[in-house]
Design an enzyme around this catalytic site. Structure first.
Site, PDB file in Angstrom:
ATOM      1  N   LYS A  80       0.829  -1.213   0.000  1.00 12.53           N
ATOM      2  CA  LYS A  80       0.000   0.000   0.000  1.00 12.53           C
ATOM      3  C   LYS A  80       0.863   1.263   0.000  1.00 12.53           C
ATOM      4  CE  LYS A  80      -2.118  -0.951   3.865  1.00 12.53           C
ATOM      5  NZ  LYS A  80      -1.522  -2.224   4.341  1.00 12.53           N
ATOM      6  N   ARG A 139      -9.612   0.766   8.503  1.00 13.28           N
ATOM      7  CA  ARG A 139      -9.156  -0.565   8.904  1.00 13.28           C
ATOM      8  C   ARG A 139     -10.191  -1.292   9.746  1.00 13.28           C
ATOM      9  NH1 ARG A 139      -3.275   0.553   8.329  1.00 13.28           N
ATOM     10  NH2 ARG A 139      -2.121  -1.354   8.624  1.00 13.28           N
ATOM     11  N   ARG A 149      11.980  -5.581   5.489  1.00 10.69           N
ATOM     12  CA  ARG A 149      11.994  -4.130   5.741  1.00 10.69           C
ATOM     13  C   ARG A 149      12.525  -3.845   7.153  1.00 10.69           C
ATOM     14  NH1 ARG A 149       6.555  -0.748   5.011  1.00 10.69           N
ATOM     15  NH2 ARG A 149       5.979  -1.942   6.847  1.00 10.69           N
ATOM     16  N   ARG A 170      11.291   1.043  11.863  1.00 12.29           N
ATOM     17  CA  ARG A 170       9.964   0.679  12.369  1.00 12.29           C
ATOM     18  C   ARG A 170      10.040  -0.474  13.357  1.00 12.29           C
ATOM     19  NH1 ARG A 170       5.284   0.922   7.904  1.00 12.29           N
ATOM     20  NH2 ARG A 170       4.366  -0.396   9.522  1.00 12.29           N
ATOM     21  N   ARG A 223      -0.245  -8.502  13.630  1.00 16.14           N
ATOM     22  CA  ARG A 223      -0.825  -7.519  12.701  1.00 16.14           C
ATOM     23  C   ARG A 223      -1.676  -8.228  11.648  1.00 16.14           C
ATOM     24  NH1 ARG A 223       4.646  -4.807  11.114  1.00 16.14           N
ATOM     25  NH2 ARG A 223       3.488  -3.705   9.498  1.00 16.14           N
TER      26      ARG A 223
HETATM   27  P1  B4P Z   1       3.896  -1.807   2.278  1.00 14.68           P
HETATM   28  O1  B4P Z   1       2.781  -2.754   2.199  1.00 14.68           O
HETATM   29  O2  B4P Z   1       3.928  -0.704   1.291  1.00 14.68           O
HETATM   30  O3  B4P Z   1       3.861  -1.364   3.797  1.00 14.68           O
HETATM   31  P2  B4P Z   1       2.831  -0.417   4.556  1.00 14.68           P
HETATM   32  O4  B4P Z   1       1.932   0.342   3.665  1.00 14.68           O
HETATM   33  O5  B4P Z   1       3.719   0.413   5.364  1.00 14.68           O
HETATM   34  O6  B4P Z   1       1.897  -1.397   5.386  1.00 14.68           O
HETATM   35  P3  B4P Z   1       1.547  -1.565   6.906  1.00 14.68           P
HETATM   36  O7  B4P Z   1       0.127  -2.034   6.890  1.00 14.68           O
HETATM   37  O8  B4P Z   1       2.550  -2.475   7.508  1.00 14.68           O
HETATM   38  O9  B4P Z   1       1.746  -0.221   7.686  1.00 14.68           O
HETATM   39  P4  B4P Z   1       0.857   0.998   8.195  1.00 14.68           P
HETATM   40  O10 B4P Z   1       1.825   2.120   8.229  1.00 14.68           O
HETATM   41  O11 B4P Z   1      -0.381   1.186   7.410  1.00 14.68           O
HETATM   42  O12 B4P Z   1       5.346  -2.468   2.097  1.00 14.68           O
HETATM   43  C1  B4P Z   1       5.888  -3.466   2.897  1.00 14.68           C
HETATM   44  C2  B4P Z   1       7.246  -3.917   2.341  1.00 14.68           C
HETATM   45  O13 B4P Z   1       7.057  -4.667   1.149  1.00 14.68           O
HETATM   46  C3  B4P Z   1       8.209  -2.786   1.969  1.00 14.68           C
HETATM   47  O14 B4P Z   1       9.496  -3.105   2.413  1.00 14.68           O
HETATM   48  C4  B4P Z   1       8.173  -2.734   0.440  1.00 14.68           C
HETATM   49  O15 B4P Z   1       9.392  -2.309  -0.130  1.00 14.68           O
HETATM   50  C5  B4P Z   1       7.897  -4.195   0.099  1.00 14.68           C
HETATM   51  N1  B4P Z   1       7.174  -4.352  -1.163  1.00 14.68           N
HETATM   52  C6  B4P Z   1       6.131  -3.605  -1.601  1.00 14.68           C
HETATM   53  N2  B4P Z   1       5.707  -4.049  -2.806  1.00 14.68           N
HETATM   54  C7  B4P Z   1       6.504  -5.130  -3.140  1.00 14.68           C
HETATM   55  C8  B4P Z   1       6.563  -6.027  -4.262  1.00 14.68           C
HETATM   56  N3  B4P Z   1       5.723  -5.931  -5.297  1.00 14.68           N
HETATM   57  N4  B4P Z   1       7.485  -7.020  -4.231  1.00 14.68           N
HETATM   58  C9  B4P Z   1       8.339  -7.142  -3.202  1.00 14.68           C
HETATM   59  N5  B4P Z   1       8.347  -6.308  -2.112  1.00 14.68           N
HETATM   60  C10 B4P Z   1       7.437  -5.320  -2.086  1.00 14.68           C
HETATM   61  O16 B4P Z   1       0.400   0.601   9.694  1.00 14.68           O
HETATM   62  C11 B4P Z   1       1.293   0.426  10.783  1.00 14.68           C
HETATM   63  C12 B4P Z   1       0.519   0.281  12.095  1.00 14.68           C
HETATM   64  O17 B4P Z   1      -0.158   1.551  12.426  1.00 14.68           O
HETATM   65  C13 B4P Z   1      -0.620  -0.757  12.127  1.00 14.68           C
HETATM   66  O18 B4P Z   1      -0.155  -2.054  12.442  1.00 14.68           O
HETATM   67  C14 B4P Z   1      -1.542  -0.167  13.233  1.00 14.68           C
HETATM   68  O19 B4P Z   1      -1.071  -0.480  14.528  1.00 14.68           O
HETATM   69  C15 B4P Z   1      -1.434   1.339  13.047  1.00 14.68           C
HETATM   70  N6  B4P Z   1      -2.504   1.860  12.168  1.00 14.68           N
HETATM   71  C16 B4P Z   1      -2.310   2.438  10.928  1.00 14.68           C
HETATM   72  N7  B4P Z   1      -3.502   2.796  10.406  1.00 14.68           N
HETATM   73  C17 B4P Z   1      -4.464   2.450  11.315  1.00 14.68           C
HETATM   74  C18 B4P Z   1      -5.877   2.553  11.324  1.00 14.68           C
HETATM   75  N8  B4P Z   1      -6.555   3.085  10.291  1.00 14.68           N
HETATM   76  N9  B4P Z   1      -6.548   2.073  12.413  1.00 14.68           N
HETATM   77  C19 B4P Z   1      -5.893   1.553  13.454  1.00 14.68           C
HETATM   78  N10 B4P Z   1      -4.556   1.411  13.512  1.00 14.68           N
HETATM   79  C20 B4P Z   1      -3.835   1.864  12.446  1.00 14.68           C
END
Ligand code: B4P
Length: 193
Positions: free
Chosen positions: A14, A89, A128, A134, A146
């Site tokens: 995402k 979420r 990552r 993180r 998660r």
């Molecule tokens: P991404 O999937 O891009 O990671 P993200 O968006 O940061 O997802 P995440 O859900 O973990 O985090 P968020 O900040 O929303 O990439 C992951 C990895 O994969 C990277 O290293 C990338 O390079 C790699 N990658 C991507 N595409 C690839 C491909 N095609 N091939 C290979 N590798 C690839 O949330 C973090 C925390 O915040 C949550 O756990 C929660 O506690 C809180 N939170 C956030 N939003 C919330 C909400 N709305 N409600 C409640 N809690 C919330």
């Protein structure tokens, strides 16, 4: 106004794809994860409270993230569109978002749901965790928590929007550029460039 939700489990790409989409379409990027990490970096009261949940792999309470998104929408009255990344979420967050947008005479245009196998998700996040600051990417138990939160509380958000015919599924495995092309094609089919 075009309002896109980029949906999917943790590690599905995402954040990665959002960067590319906002560059192409010029929308405002609203990532609740990024907003929470900024609060943590500033050591605000909200950040301290959120960190306790994030470090355990749990979702932050709905009222916290809904409040953040409400403020961000108000701060961008002239946006041509919003990309919601990691929000909503829970079903309560989805209902709140619909109400916030309705109050502005708008609605969700499209939900793009990235689908990635569980083992690939764990591998990406651990990878990552080797280089990022993180805390939630370093421990496999936290990553699995998660994913469990995603299955228990977040997956139903796609069903919520599917009732309105707004969801398109995208295979989230393969090269980042190929996945980006699939996402762009879905968006342009809905919103001719
Ligand atoms: P991404 O999937 O891009 O990671 P993200 O968006 O940061 O997802 P995440 O859900 O973990 O985090 P968020 O900040 O929303 O990439 C992951 C990895 O994969 C990277 O290293 C990338 O390079 C790699 N990658 C991507 N595409 C690839 C491909 N095609 N091939 C290979 N590798 C690839 O949330 C973090 C925390 O915040 C949550 O756990 C929660 O506690 C809180 N939170 C956030 N939003 C919330 C909400 N709305 N409600 C409640 N809690 C919330």
């Amino acid at each position: 106004m075009f309002n896109l939700i980029l949906f999917g489990p943790p590690g599905s790409g995402k954040g990665t794809q959002s960067e590319k989409l906002i560059e192409k379409f010029g929308w405002i990027h609203l990532s609740t994860g990024d907003l929470l990490r900024k609060e943590i970096a500033n050591a605000s009261q909200l950040g301290l409270e959120a960190k306790a949940f994030i470090d355990k792999g749990q979702l932050v309470p709905d009222e916290v993230v809904i409040g953040m998104i409400g403020s961000a929408l108000d701060a961008n009255p002239n946006a041509k569109g919003f990309l919601f990344d990691g929000f909503p979420r829970t079903e309560a967050q989805a209902e709140a978002l619909d109400n916030l947008l309705a109050g502005k005479g708008s609605e969700i245009s499209l939900v793009l749901a990235l689908e990635v196998s569980e083992e690939e998700l764990v591998a990406r996040l651990l990878n990552r965790g080797l280089t990022s600051s993180r805390s939630d990417d370093r421990d496999e138990n936290v990553i699995r928590k998660r994913l469990q939160e995603y299955h228990n509380k977040t997956a139903i958000v796609a069903d919520y929007y599917a009732k309105f015919g707004k969801v398109a599924k995208i295979k989230g495995e393969g090269s980042i550029d190929d996945i980006f092309r699939l996402l762009v094609a879905k968006i342009e089919a809905k919103q001719p460039a």
